[in-house]
Motif scaffolding. Structure first.
Motif, PDB file in Angstrom:
ATOM      1  N   ASN A 133       0.842  -1.205   0.000  1.00  9.91           N
ATOM      2  CA  ASN A 133       0.000   0.000   0.000  1.00  9.91           C
ATOM      3  C   ASN A 133       0.874   1.252   0.000  1.00  9.91           C
ATOM      4  O   ASN A 133       2.024   1.243   0.447  1.00  9.91           O
ATOM      5  CB  ASN A 133      -0.924   0.023   1.212  1.00  9.91           C
ATOM      6  CG  ASN A 133      -2.109  -0.903   1.046  1.00  9.91           C
ATOM      7  OD1 ASN A 133      -2.363  -1.407  -0.052  1.00  9.91           O
ATOM      8  ND2 ASN A 133      -2.842  -1.133   2.124  1.00  9.91           N
ATOM      9  N   PHE A 134       0.281   2.332  -0.500  1.00  7.49           N
ATOM     10  CA  PHE A 134       0.994   3.603  -0.583  1.00  7.49           C
ATOM     11  C   PHE A 134       0.437   4.574   0.470  1.00  7.49           C
ATOM     12  O   PHE A 134      -0.772   4.621   0.712  1.00  7.49           O
ATOM     13  CB  PHE A 134       0.837   4.220  -1.979  1.00  7.49           C
ATOM     14  CG  PHE A 134       1.506   3.431  -3.070  1.00  7.49           C
ATOM     15  CD1 PHE A 134       2.830   3.680  -3.411  1.00  7.49           C
ATOM     16  CD2 PHE A 134       0.818   2.444  -3.748  1.00  7.49           C
ATOM     17  CE1 PHE A 134       3.452   2.958  -4.418  1.00  7.49           C
ATOM     18  CE2 PHE A 134       1.428   1.724  -4.764  1.00  7.49           C
ATOM     19  CZ  PHE A 134       2.738   1.965  -5.101  1.00  7.49           C
ATOM     20  N   TYR A 135       1.351   5.376   1.084  1.00  7.20           N
ATOM     21  CA  TYR A 135       0.975   6.337   2.111  1.00  7.20           C
ATOM     22  C   TYR A 135       1.787   7.607   1.922  1.00  7.20           C
ATOM     23  O   TYR A 135       2.874   7.587   1.335  1.00  7.20           O
ATOM     24  CB  TYR A 135       1.240   5.784   3.513  1.00  7.20           C
ATOM     25  CG  TYR A 135       0.509   4.501   3.807  1.00  7.20           C
ATOM     26  CD1 TYR A 135      -0.706   4.528   4.485  1.00  7.20           C
ATOM     27  CD2 TYR A 135       1.005   3.275   3.402  1.00  7.20           C
ATOM     28  CE1 TYR A 135      -1.406   3.356   4.749  1.00  7.20           C
ATOM     29  CE2 TYR A 135       0.319   2.090   3.636  1.00  7.20           C
ATOM     30  CZ  TYR A 135      -0.888   2.133   4.322  1.00  7.20           C
ATOM     31  OH  TYR A 135      -1.572   0.982   4.570  1.00  7.20           O
ATOM     32  N   LYS A 136       1.270   8.726   2.415  1.00  6.23           N
ATOM     33  CA  LYS A 136       2.028   9.976   2.386  1.00  6.23           C
ATOM     34  C   LYS A 136       2.948  10.046   3.603  1.00  6.23           C
ATOM     35  O   LYS A 136       2.556   9.680   4.706  1.00  6.23           O
ATOM     36  CB  LYS A 136       1.078  11.183   2.398  1.00  6.23           C
ATOM     37  CG  LYS A 136       0.658  11.677   1.031  1.00  6.23           C
ATOM     38  CD  LYS A 136       1.823  12.288   0.277  1.00  6.23           C
ATOM     39  CE  LYS A 136       1.408  12.833  -1.084  1.00  6.23           C
ATOM     40  NZ  LYS A 136       0.622  14.066  -0.972  1.00  6.23           N
ATOM     41  N   CYS A 137       4.153  10.533   3.423  1.00  4.91           N
ATOM     42  CA  CYS A 137       5.064  10.786   4.540  1.00  4.91           C
ATOM     43  C   CYS A 137       4.607  12.075   5.219  1.00  4.91           C
ATOM     44  O   CYS A 137       4.583  13.131   4.595  1.00  4.91           O
ATOM     45  CB  CYS A 137       6.503  10.931   4.031  1.00  4.91           C
ATOM     46  SG  CYS A 137       7.682  11.362   5.334  1.00  4.91           S
ATOM     47  N   VAL A 138       4.237  11.967   6.509  1.00  5.59           N
ATOM     48  CA  VAL A 138       3.717  13.132   7.225  1.00  5.59           C
ATOM     49  C   VAL A 138       4.729  13.715   8.210  1.00  5.59           C
ATOM     50  O   VAL A 138       4.462  14.710   8.872  1.00  5.59           O
ATOM     51  CB  VAL A 138       2.417  12.768   7.980  1.00  5.59           C
ATOM     52  CG1 VAL A 138       1.329  12.369   7.007  1.00  5.59           C
ATOM     53  CG2 VAL A 138       2.667  11.660   8.996  1.00  5.59           C
ATOM     54  N   GLY A 139       5.893  13.083   8.321  1.00  7.02           N
ATOM     55  CA  GLY A 139       6.899  13.566   9.248  1.00  7.02           C
ATOM     56  C   GLY A 139       8.079  12.612   9.305  1.00  7.02           C
ATOM     57  O   GLY A 139       8.077  11.536   8.678  1.00  7.02           O
ATOM     58  N   LEU A 140       9.098  12.978  10.068  1.00  9.71           N
ATOM     59  CA  LEU A 140      10.298  12.156  10.219  1.00  9.71           C
ATOM     60  C   LEU A 140      10.610  12.001  11.698  1.00  9.71           C
ATOM     61  O   LEU A 140      10.382  12.916  12.494  1.00  9.71           O
ATOM     62  CB  LEU A 140      11.488  12.802   9.506  1.00  9.71           C
ATOM     63  CG  LEU A 140      11.330  13.108   8.004  1.00  9.71           C
ATOM     64  CD1 LEU A 140      12.535  13.879   7.510  1.00  9.71           C
ATOM     65  CD2 LEU A 140      11.152  11.819   7.211  1.00  9.71           C
ATOM     66  N   ASP A 141      11.126  10.813  12.078  1.00  6.26           N
ATOM     67  CA  ASP A 141      11.531  10.647  13.472  1.00  6.26           C
ATOM     68  C   ASP A 141      12.960  11.131  13.649  1.00  6.26           C
ATOM     69  O   ASP A 141      13.570  11.678  12.710  1.00  6.26           O
ATOM     70  CB  ASP A 141      11.356   9.187  13.919  1.00  6.26           C
ATOM     71  CG  ASP A 141      12.305   8.235  13.193  1.00  6.26           C
ATOM     72  OD1 ASP A 141      13.213   8.718  12.465  1.00  6.26           O
ATOM     73  OD2 ASP A 141      12.159   7.010  13.353  1.00  6.26           O
ATOM     74  N   VAL A 142      13.539  10.947  14.830  1.00  2.75           N
ATOM     75  CA  VAL A 142      14.877  11.481  15.112  1.00  2.75           C
ATOM     76  C   VAL A 142      15.952  10.826  14.255  1.00  2.75           C
ATOM     77  O   VAL A 142      17.033  11.384  14.065  1.00  2.75           O
ATOM     78  CB  VAL A 142      15.214  11.292  16.609  1.00  2.75           C
ATOM     79  CG1 VAL A 142      14.323  12.163  17.459  1.00  2.75           C
ATOM     80  CG2 VAL A 142      15.086   9.824  17.018  1.00  2.75           C
ATOM     81  N   ASP A 143      15.658   9.619  13.733  1.00  2.00           N
ATOM     82  CA  ASP A 143      16.629   8.929  12.874  1.00  2.00           C
ATOM     83  C   ASP A 143      16.402   9.210  11.405  1.00  2.00           C
ATOM     84  O   ASP A 143      17.092   8.647  10.549  1.00  2.00           O
ATOM     85  CB  ASP A 143      16.545   7.411  13.114  1.00  2.00           C
ATOM     86  CG  ASP A 143      16.919   7.039  14.543  1.00  2.00           C
ATOM     87  OD1 ASP A 143      17.877   7.645  15.058  1.00  2.00           O
ATOM     88  OD2 ASP A 143      16.257   6.161  15.121  1.00  2.00           O
ATOM     89  N   GLY A 144      15.438  10.071  11.099  1.00  2.00           N
ATOM     90  CA  GLY A 144      15.173  10.388   9.703  1.00  2.00           C
ATOM     91  C   GLY A 144      14.265   9.398   9.017  1.00  2.00           C
ATOM     92  O   GLY A 144      14.088   9.463   7.790  1.00  2.00           O
ATOM     93  N   ASP A 145      13.655   8.475   9.764  1.00  2.00           N
ATOM     94  CA  ASP A 145      12.737   7.514   9.166  1.00  2.00           C
ATOM     95  C   ASP A 145      11.362   8.149   8.981  1.00  2.00           C
ATOM     96  O   ASP A 145      10.927   8.983   9.786  1.00  2.00           O
ATOM     97  CB  ASP A 145      12.611   6.268  10.041  1.00  2.00           C
ATOM     98  CG  ASP A 145      13.898   5.441  10.036  1.00  2.00           C
ATOM     99  OD1 ASP A 145      14.474   5.282   8.941  1.00  2.00           O
ATOM    100  OD2 ASP A 145      14.311   4.975  11.106  1.00  2.00           O
TER     101      ASP A 145
END
Length: 392
Positions: free
Chosen positions: A54-66
């Motif tokens: 499935n496809f999703y929008k990236c809504v943010g990044l965690d401290v590791d850049g994930d």
């Protein structure tokens, strides 16, 4: 935003997706660190409800850049880079046929949603779960979860248990805030409050500060709780009581009398024969109008009264209260000039005399002219000052 609908694969090499189209734009596969608004294709290993591919929008990044995404349960989560592919939007002058078709299909889906079943709510409405009592803010429609039982489905700002909630499960919240003096009843969520729960039949807002209120108990399943004050309590666990609920709760808290019970008259009587303050005995159950037949203890007169005009008293105290009521006083209510007897606190001996000053401890002038004291609760009234013939 959960799974993206309408993502089209427009380029694939050896089974590996190289390019996709979504809402008229193209996104290409990249090995770079993800950015907000990139499209993420998951492998299904994520926590929450995420299906592989499935496809999703990236809504943010965690401290590791994930990348962080909103899952199909509407909770935000992230995972290691190896568990997803990243597709980044590219600037194009002339969208491909596939991209234009994808945009058209997305627009058609949106139009169908807008022309779908008519909802009785709108985004931004404050609603309350009928069973749980929690308050939610409706965010957007969730047509894929519509059902006959739950009704039209919505996502919420606060995140419902299953990521959505049906219209048949909610009701609009009265936007008017609770104010001091309002009568209130507890919601189901009040069961988890540390100070009160649904055992409170009716309360009254005694004070308020922001989202918290102080409650005075008006009616409770336990009589000893009536009059207690709870503070502070989150106002969201309570709602304004209806007129019917106020009446029912107050009726439920009225004292129930049986034949043989004793009471003090504290309100109006039907005939007016027995005045306020008199002690009476219930001699007949309430009639169809709710009136009890009452009689004075010496049976010299009778009358009728509603339960609201009577205050229940213990049988062993009835005679004492009646004795004092006949002279227009409360129990152990002494006045200066009364003649009393009892044990002296100073002398320790039993004596009689005239009350010189009153209080919990009476100052009494003895017959020999001296003074002593005695506890008001241990004194015996011999003659009230009003009946003394030696005084004007």
């Amino acid at each position: 935003m959960a799974k993206l609908d309408g993502v089209k694969v427009i380029d694939m090499t050896a089974g590996k997706i190289e390019k996709v189209a979504y809402e008229g734009a193209e996104y290409v596969f990249t090995q770079e660190t993800p950015k907000v608004d990139d499209i993420i294709r998951t492998d299904g290993a994520w926590s929450g409800t995420v299906e592989e591919g499935n496809f999703y929008k990236c809504v943010g990044l965690d401290v590791d850049g994930d990348a962080k995404i909103v899952t199909d349960r509407d909770n935000v989560t992230q995972h290691y880079r190896k568990h997803y592919e990243v597709f980044r939007k590219v600037a194009i002058q002339d969208p491909t046929i596939e991209a234009r078709v994808g945009k058209l299909e997305s627009d058609v889906a949106t139009l169908k949603d807008e022309q779908g079943p008519t909802s009785k709510f709108k985004a931004g409405d404050k609603v309350r779960g009928k069973r749980c009592g929690f308050v939610y803010t409706l965010k957007s429609r969730r047509p894929d979860r519509d059902s006959y039982g739950a009704g039209l489905a919505w996502t919420t700002e606060e995140g419902a248990v299953y990521g959505w909630i049906g219209e048949n499960q909610i009701e609009l919240v009265d936007e008017k805030m609770l104010e001091v003096g309002d009568y209130i009843v507890p919601l189901p969520s009040a069961e988890k409050c540390c100070v009160t729960n649904s055992d409170m039949l009716l309360g009254k807002v005694a004070d308020k500060t922001s989202a918290y209120i102080e409650i005075e108990v008006v009616a409770h399943k336990k009589e000893g709780k009536v009059g207690e004050r709870y503070a502070p309590v989150a106002a969201k666990h309570f709602r304004k009581a209806t007129v019917e609920e106020i009446v029912e709760a107050k009726v439920a808290m009225k004292p129930k009398f049986n034949v043989g019970h004793y009471a003090k008259v504290v309100g109006r009587t039907y005939l007016g024969n027995i005045k306020t303050g008199a002690v009476v005995k219930i001699t007949k159950d309430a009639d169809d109008d709710g009136d009890y037949k009452i009689e004075l203890l010496d049976e010299s007169d009778h009358d009728f009264a509603q339960a609201s005009s009577l205050e229940k008293i213990d049988a062993d105290k009835a005679a004492i209260i009646d004795k004092w009521a006949k002279i227009g006083r409360e129990v152990d209510e002494y006045k200066e000039g009364d003649i009393v007897s009892g044990p002296g606190r100073l002398s320790g001996k039993f004596f009689a005399g005239e009350v010189d000053s009153v209080g919990e401890v009476l100052v009494v002038r003895r017959l020999d002219g001296g003074f002593d004291t005695m506890s008001a609760s241990k004194a015996t009234l011999i003659a009230p000052v009003e009946s003394r013939v030696d005084r004007n």
